[in-house]
Scaffold this motif. Sequence first.
Motif, PDB file in Angstrom:
ATOM      1  N   MET A 115       0.835  -1.200   0.000  1.00 25.17           N
ATOM      2  CA  MET A 115       0.000   0.000   0.000  1.00 25.17           C
ATOM      3  C   MET A 115       0.869   1.249   0.000  1.00 25.17           C
ATOM      4  O   MET A 115       0.641   2.184   0.741  1.00 25.17           O
ATOM      5  CB  MET A 115      -0.910  -0.004   1.227  1.00 25.17           C
ATOM      6  N   SER A 116       1.897   1.240  -0.829  1.00 22.79           N
ATOM      7  CA  SER A 116       2.837   2.353  -0.845  1.00 22.79           C
ATOM      8  C   SER A 116       3.247   2.659  -2.274  1.00 22.79           C
ATOM      9  O   SER A 116       3.137   1.817  -3.161  1.00 22.79           O
ATOM     10  CB  SER A 116       4.103   2.015  -0.042  1.00 22.79           C
ATOM     11  N   LEU A 117       3.731   3.880  -2.462  1.00 24.00           N
ATOM     12  CA  LEU A 117       4.375   4.234  -3.719  1.00 24.00           C
ATOM     13  C   LEU A 117       5.587   5.085  -3.370  1.00 24.00           C
ATOM     14  O   LEU A 117       5.457   6.176  -2.817  1.00 24.00           O
ATOM     15  CB  LEU A 117       3.425   5.007  -4.641  1.00 24.00           C
ATOM     16  N   ILE A 118       6.759   4.547  -3.656  1.00 23.29           N
ATOM     17  CA  ILE A 118       8.020   5.252  -3.426  1.00 23.29           C
ATOM     18  C   ILE A 118       8.721   5.395  -4.765  1.00 23.29           C
ATOM     19  O   ILE A 118       8.873   4.422  -5.504  1.00 23.29           O
ATOM     20  CB  ILE A 118       8.921   4.484  -2.429  1.00 23.29           C
ATOM     21  N   ILE A 119       9.137   6.621  -5.080  1.00 24.97           N
ATOM     22  CA  ILE A 119       9.842   6.901  -6.325  1.00 24.97           C
ATOM     23  C   ILE A 119      11.200   7.489  -5.980  1.00 24.97           C
ATOM     24  O   ILE A 119      11.285   8.450  -5.203  1.00 24.97           O
ATOM     25  CB  ILE A 119       9.064   7.893  -7.209  1.00 24.97           C
ATOM     26  N   ALA A 120      12.260   6.923  -6.544  1.00 19.51           N
ATOM     27  CA  ALA A 120      13.615   7.403  -6.249  1.00 19.51           C
ATOM     28  C   ALA A 120      14.378   7.656  -7.542  1.00 19.51           C
ATOM     29  O   ALA A 120      14.282   6.876  -8.488  1.00 19.51           O
ATOM     30  CB  ALA A 120      14.363   6.373  -5.404  1.00 19.51           C
ATOM     31  N   TYR A 121      15.116   8.751  -7.554  1.00 17.62           N
ATOM     32  CA  TYR A 121      16.060   9.020  -8.644  1.00 17.62           C
ATOM     33  C   TYR A 121      17.455   9.032  -8.042  1.00 17.62           C
ATOM     34  O   TYR A 121      17.710   9.703  -7.032  1.00 17.62           O
ATOM     35  CB  TYR A 121      15.789  10.365  -9.308  1.00 17.62           C
ATOM     36  N   ILE A 122      18.371   8.295  -8.668  1.00  8.61           N
ATOM     37  CA  ILE A 122      19.767   8.260  -8.238  1.00  8.61           C
ATOM     38  C   ILE A 122      20.635   8.577  -9.438  1.00  8.61           C
ATOM     39  O   ILE A 122      20.506   7.955 -10.505  1.00  8.61           O
ATOM     40  CB  ILE A 122      20.147   6.872  -7.679  1.00  8.61           C
ATOM     41  N   GLY A 123      21.511   9.582  -9.314  1.00  9.46           N
ATOM     42  CA  GLY A 123      22.370   9.964 -10.426  1.00  9.46           C
ATOM     43  C   GLY A 123      23.602  10.702  -9.950  1.00  9.46           C
ATOM     44  O   GLY A 123      23.924  10.722  -8.757  1.00  9.46           O
ATOM     45  N   LYS A 124      24.282  11.352 -10.879  1.00  9.96           N
ATOM     46  CA  LYS A 124      25.534  12.031 -10.543  1.00  9.96           C
ATOM     47  C   LYS A 124      25.317  13.293  -9.714  1.00  9.96           C
ATOM     48  O   LYS A 124      26.252  13.787  -9.089  1.00  9.96           O
ATOM     49  CB  LYS A 124      26.295  12.371 -11.823  1.00  9.96           C
ATOM     50  N   LYS A 125      24.062  13.800  -9.697  1.00  9.53           N
ATOM     51  CA  LYS A 125      23.774  14.993  -8.897  1.00  9.53           C
ATOM     52  C   LYS A 125      23.453  14.655  -7.451  1.00  9.53           C
ATOM     53  O   LYS A 125      23.547  15.500  -6.565  1.00  9.53           O
ATOM     54  CB  LYS A 125      22.586  15.754  -9.496  1.00  9.53           C
ATOM     55  N   GLY A 126      22.994  13.422  -7.226  1.00 12.39           N
ATOM     56  CA  GLY A 126      22.580  13.029  -5.892  1.00 12.39           C
ATOM     57  C   GLY A 126      21.400  12.082  -5.954  1.00 12.39           C
ATOM     58  O   GLY A 126      21.165  11.409  -6.970  1.00 12.39           O
ATOM     59  N   CYS A 127      20.636  12.066  -4.883  1.00 14.86           N
ATOM     60  CA  CYS A 127      19.464  11.193  -4.807  1.00 14.86           C
ATOM     61  C   CYS A 127      18.272  11.999  -4.303  1.00 14.86           C
ATOM     62  O   CYS A 127      18.388  12.774  -3.351  1.00 14.86           O
ATOM     63  CB  CYS A 127      19.733  10.031  -3.851  1.00 14.86           C
ATOM     64  N   VAL A 128      17.123  11.821  -4.939  1.00 16.90           N
ATOM     65  CA  VAL A 128      15.881  12.406  -4.458  1.00 16.90           C
ATOM     66  C   VAL A 128      14.844  11.282  -4.402  1.00 16.90           C
ATOM     67  O   VAL A 128      14.777  10.441  -5.291  1.00 16.90           O
ATOM     68  CB  VAL A 128      15.386  13.568  -5.352  1.00 16.90           C
ATOM     69  N   MET A 129      14.079  11.269  -3.312  1.00 13.10           N
ATOM     70  CA  MET A 129      13.105  10.213  -3.112  1.00 13.10           C
ATOM     71  C   MET A 129      11.799  10.829  -2.635  1.00 13.10           C
ATOM     72  O   MET A 129      11.793  11.764  -1.831  1.00 13.10           O
ATOM     73  CB  MET A 129      13.628   9.216  -2.068  1.00 13.10           C
ATOM     74  N   ALA A 130      10.693  10.307  -3.135  1.00 14.12           N
ATOM     75  CA  ALA A 130       9.370  10.789  -2.740  1.00 14.12           C
ATOM     76  C   ALA A 130       8.485   9.597  -2.411  1.00 14.12           C
ATOM     77  O   ALA A 130       8.596   8.532  -3.021  1.00 14.12           O
ATOM     78  CB  ALA A 130       8.743  11.620  -3.857  1.00 14.12           C
ATOM     79  N   SER A 131       7.596   9.789  -1.445  1.00 16.85           N
ATOM     80  CA  SER A 131       6.728   8.690  -1.028  1.00 16.85           C
ATOM     81  C   SER A 131       5.426   9.236  -0.468  1.00 16.85           C
ATOM     82  O   SER A 131       5.380  10.328   0.091  1.00 16.85           O
ATOM     83  CB  SER A 131       7.422   7.847   0.045  1.00 16.85           C
ATOM     84  N   ASP A 132       4.370   8.442  -0.627  1.00 14.48           N
ATOM     85  CA  ASP A 132       3.133   8.764   0.068  1.00 14.48           C
ATOM     86  C   ASP A 132       3.258   8.313   1.518  1.00 14.48           C
ATOM     87  O   ASP A 132       4.263   7.712   1.913  1.00 14.48           O
ATOM     88  CB  ASP A 132       1.937   8.081  -0.607  1.00 14.48           C
TER      89      ASP A 132
END
Length: 306
Positions: free
Chosen positions: A1-18
Motif C-alpha cells: 500500500m505504498s508508492l516510493i519513487i527514487a532518482y539516483i544519479g551524478k547529482k545526488g538522490c531524491v526520493m518521494a513517497s506517500d
Amino acid sequence: MSLIIAYIGKKGCVMASDKRKIGYFGDKENLAKLEKELYDGKISNDEDFEKRASELGISIKITDDASKLKVVGNTVRGEVSTKGTFETKRRRIYGTTNGYQLVELVGSETTSRKAGEKGIIIFGNNFAKKMAETLISRKWKSSQSLRYMGDIFEEVLTEVASKTPTVGDKFDVLLQEPKFTTSEAQKHLNITIDNDIKVLTKFRQELTEQIVQQSIAIDMANKIISKGEIGQVAEVDGNMVQVQLNDKTQAMDGNWKQLAAPGGNVLMFSDSDNVEVGDKVVIENENLCLKKDKSTLKCDIILCSL
C-alpha cells in the motif's frame, strides 16, 4: 500500500513517497478478493474502497501518517513493509550520489542485496507502479535539478493517489547531494546499510525483551495473592517481623524478580505489640494482617502464588 519513487544519479538522490497505511481485519478469502480489485485498479477512491470493504465484511483502517523515508548518513532510505503472522518483511532502497542498493529483509535478516549506480526506482503495486512510470516518462527532464525532480515526483504521486486508494494524498520528499564517485558511493552505502541493519537488529532485540517482560508481568500480576494464608511469624524484634512463607507463596520485587521462595523468610513491619512467633499471617480483603486480631502488617514486596 505504498508508492516510493527514487532518482539516483551524478547529482545526488531524491526520493518521494506517500504516507498511506491500511490495516485490515476479516475473512482471508474476501480480503484476497478486495486486494485483487485494488491492485487491478477497479477501485478508484477511498469512498468506493470503504464501501466495497463493507460489502465483503472487511474492516479497514486508513491513515496517512506513516513515514516511509528517512535520511541515514548521506543516503536516503525508502522502505515498504508487510507484516506477517510471525515476521515483518521489509524492502528498502538506499540512495546517494552515484549509487544505490536494494535490500530485502525478513525480520532483521538480509535475504537479498543488490547494487546499482543510477536510475529511477519505483516501489509499489503493479497498478500504481505502471501509472507512475507512464507519468514520469511524460514529465521527465534529466537536465533539471534534484528539487525540480522532487516536484515532478510529487505531481506523479498526486495523480496516482487520485486513481487508487492504495496511495494517499500526503507525501514526503527527501534528497541528499554528497560528492561521491561510483566506488565511493558503494563503500559509503555498505557502511551505512550495515550500521542501519545493526540498529534494526538491536531494536528488534529490545522489543522482544520488552514483550517478554510484559508477558512475565502479566503472568505474575495474575498470581498476586489477594486472599488467604501466606505464612507464619518466625521471629519478632520490636516492630520488625520475620515471616516464613508457606509452600504456596513466593515474594517478588517490583521487577518481578524472586526475593524469597516458598519456605523462605521475608521482613515485615507491625505497629502491634501483640505479635508472637507462630502467629498466622493472612491477606483478607487485600489487607496483609495477622489472622488472630487483624492487626496490619507492612512490607515492600509482592506476594504471589506459584
